[in-house]
Motif scaffolding. Structure first.
Motif, PDB file in Angstrom:
ATOM      1  N   PRO A  61       0.833  -1.206   0.000  1.00 33.26           N
ATOM      2  CA  PRO A  61       0.000   0.000   0.000  1.00 33.26           C
ATOM      3  C   PRO A  61       0.867   1.256   0.000  1.00 33.26           C
ATOM      4  O   PRO A  61       2.050   1.219   0.356  1.00 33.26           O
ATOM      5  N   LEU A  62       0.265   2.364  -0.395  1.00 30.16           N
ATOM      6  CA  LEU A  62       0.965   3.637  -0.344  1.00 30.16           C
ATOM      7  C   LEU A  62       1.208   4.010   1.109  1.00 30.16           C
ATOM      8  O   LEU A  62       0.296   3.985   1.935  1.00 30.16           O
ATOM      9  N   ASP A  63       2.459   4.364   1.415  1.00 29.18           N
ATOM     10  CA  ASP A  63       2.857   4.686   2.782  1.00 29.18           C
ATOM     11  C   ASP A  63       3.338   6.131   2.821  1.00 29.18           C
ATOM     12  O   ASP A  63       4.258   6.515   2.081  1.00 29.18           O
ATOM     13  N   ASP A  64       2.755   6.936   3.689  1.00 29.51           N
ATOM     14  CA  ASP A  64       3.051   8.356   3.723  1.00 29.51           C
ATOM     15  C   ASP A  64       4.518   8.618   4.043  1.00 29.51           C
ATOM     16  O   ASP A  64       5.160   9.473   3.416  1.00 29.51           O
ATOM     17  N   GLY A  65       5.070   7.908   4.994  1.00 28.15           N
ATOM     18  CA  GLY A  65       6.459   8.118   5.359  1.00 28.15           C
ATOM     19  C   GLY A  65       7.412   7.748   4.240  1.00 28.15           C
ATOM     20  O   GLY A  65       8.379   8.471   3.957  1.00 28.15           O
ATOM     21  N   ILE A  66       7.172   6.615   3.588  1.00 26.27           N
ATOM     22  CA  ILE A  66       8.010   6.198   2.456  1.00 26.27           C
ATOM     23  C   ILE A  66       7.876   7.200   1.320  1.00 26.27           C
ATOM     24  O   ILE A  66       8.868   7.563   0.666  1.00 26.27           O
ATOM     25  N   LEU A  67       6.659   7.673   1.093  1.00 25.65           N
ATOM     26  CA  LEU A  67       6.429   8.645   0.028  1.00 25.65           C
ATOM     27  C   LEU A  67       7.253   9.911   0.269  1.00 25.65           C
ATOM     28  O   LEU A  67       7.914  10.426  -0.641  1.00 25.65           O
ATOM     29  N   ARG A  68       7.227  10.420   1.490  1.00 26.92           N
ATOM     30  CA  ARG A  68       7.992  11.628   1.800  1.00 26.92           C
ATOM     31  C   ARG A  68       9.496  11.393   1.595  1.00 26.92           C
ATOM     32  O   ARG A  68      10.201  12.247   1.035  1.00 26.92           O
ATOM     33  N   ASP A  69       9.986  10.249   2.049  1.00 24.56           N
ATOM     34  CA  ASP A  69      11.413   9.953   1.892  1.00 24.56           C
ATOM     35  C   ASP A  69      11.791   9.845   0.410  1.00 24.56           C
ATOM     36  O   ASP A  69      12.845  10.346  -0.013  1.00 24.56           O
TER      37      ASP A  69
END
Length: 348
Positions: A61-69
């Motif tokens: 799934p889309l992960d906010d923390g991974i997306l920001r990194d």
């Protein structure tokens, strides 16, 4: 807050410029007291035209923390604009807008056929519904992405359905990208008049002139494909039976031929970790593309294709600055002296 200023020699022409960030727009009108943050060789902000941030492995799934990194890694590499032709889910509202994110175009979730593509990712409408689903997506975000072929021997989206998808996406004011890694899929994509072919492995070189004429772009994701080829060839048994080897083995030659034919070639990474646009530029050069054209595919030409001007008065205040001309020293791409997005310097 002080106004940001940069000066130096600006590509693609190498002309001297002295630019000030008036909010989110460049101006050449001097601003007293502006903060000179960088001098050198200046490019319009880099572009990664094929990246899927926000998930570590296919199906996650889309992960906010991974997306920001992931987005931060793009910024630090000099990428101030991304196109994501497929995400694990609809991104949060800050995607493409916050100080920690490059500007962004995206195609929402992939659209694929039943039984194809990564489990857990994408939408799989019935074939007759593909055009409507693509048009709805493009109306919301400007782009839609259809996986028209997958594994060897899988069904390919019929040309009449894909042509209808193109018509309906364009009527909605959007553009259509397609995933293709087989020659038959590439032929269908060109016949249907899609806006961009992602990967394009196995594409018949005889179709390149038509692509150039009708404006179908190619995002070859060359470094990713040649890297995967090397791993496949390292296992002789796998290499002997892999459908991947024939197309991947000539993909660099195809990419260089596309540039020579006048096709709009876009630099895209399609890999983790993010921030690898320099490797893609170098892969293009290794394939025989001139450094000027290879950098254009990741900067001014890609921005123009996506509708953003370069280093002009009134243009979005994005830039990447290098100490020396990256066309004569490709190692400069690994060490930008300053990255500016939305008129602000990215902290490094």
């Amino acid at each position: 807050m002080a106004v940001l200023r940069i000066r130096g020699l600006a590509l693609p022409e190498g002309d001297p410029v002295d630019l000030y960030a008036d909010g989110d727009r460049w101006t050449s009108d001097p601003v007293p007291g502006a903060d000179l943050v960088a001098e050198g060789w200046i490019l319009p902000g880099l572009v990664d035209a094929h990246t899927h941030p926000g998930a570590n492995t296919p199906g996650d799934p889309l992960d906010d923390g991974i997306l920001r990194d992931d987005l931060r890694a793009h910024l630090e590499s000099g990428v101030t604009l991304i196109r994501s032709p497929g995400l694990a889910d609809d991104p949060p509202d800050w995607f493409g807008r916050s100080d920690d994110s490059p500007r962004a175009f995206h195609a929402g979730r992939w659209i694929a056929q039943h039984g194809q593509f990564a489990p857990g990712w994408g939408r799989r409408p019935d074939p007759a519904d593909l055009p409507a689903v693509a048009a709805e997506q493009a109306a919301r975000t400007g782009w839609a992405k259809i996986v028209i072929d997958w594994k060897a021997g899988d069904d390919i989206v019929p040309v009449e359905i894909l042509r209808e998808a193109v018509t309906r996406v364009h009527a909605a004011g959007g553009r259509l990208a397609v995933h293709s890694q087989h020659g038959a899929g590439g032929a269908v994509a060109v016949e249907a008049g899609v806006d961009s072919i992602e990967h394009g492995m196995g594409l018949d070189p005889a179709l390149l002139s038509r692509m150039a004429e009708q404006g179908t772009a190619l995002t070859p994701t060359l470094a990713a494909i040649t890297g995967s080829l090397a791993r496949t060839l390292a296992n002789p048994d796998r290499a002997r039976t892999s459908w991947y080897v024939p197309g991947a083995s000539v993909h660099a030659r195809l990419t260089a031929a596309a540039v020579e034919a006048g096709v709009t070639v876009l630099a895209g990474t399609d890999t983790r970790p993010h921030g690898g646009i320099a490797q893609e530029i170098r892969a293009l050069v290794t394939a025989g593309v001139t450094p000027h054209r290879a950098i254009a595919a990741a900067s001014w030409a890609a921005r123009a294709y996506l509708g953003l001007p370069g280093l002009l008065d009134g243009a979005p205040a994005d830039a990447v600055v290098y100490a020396a001309d990256p066309r004569t020293d490709l190692s400069q791409l690994d060490k930008p002296s300053a990255v500016i997005v939305r008129g602000k310097r990215v902290a490094r």
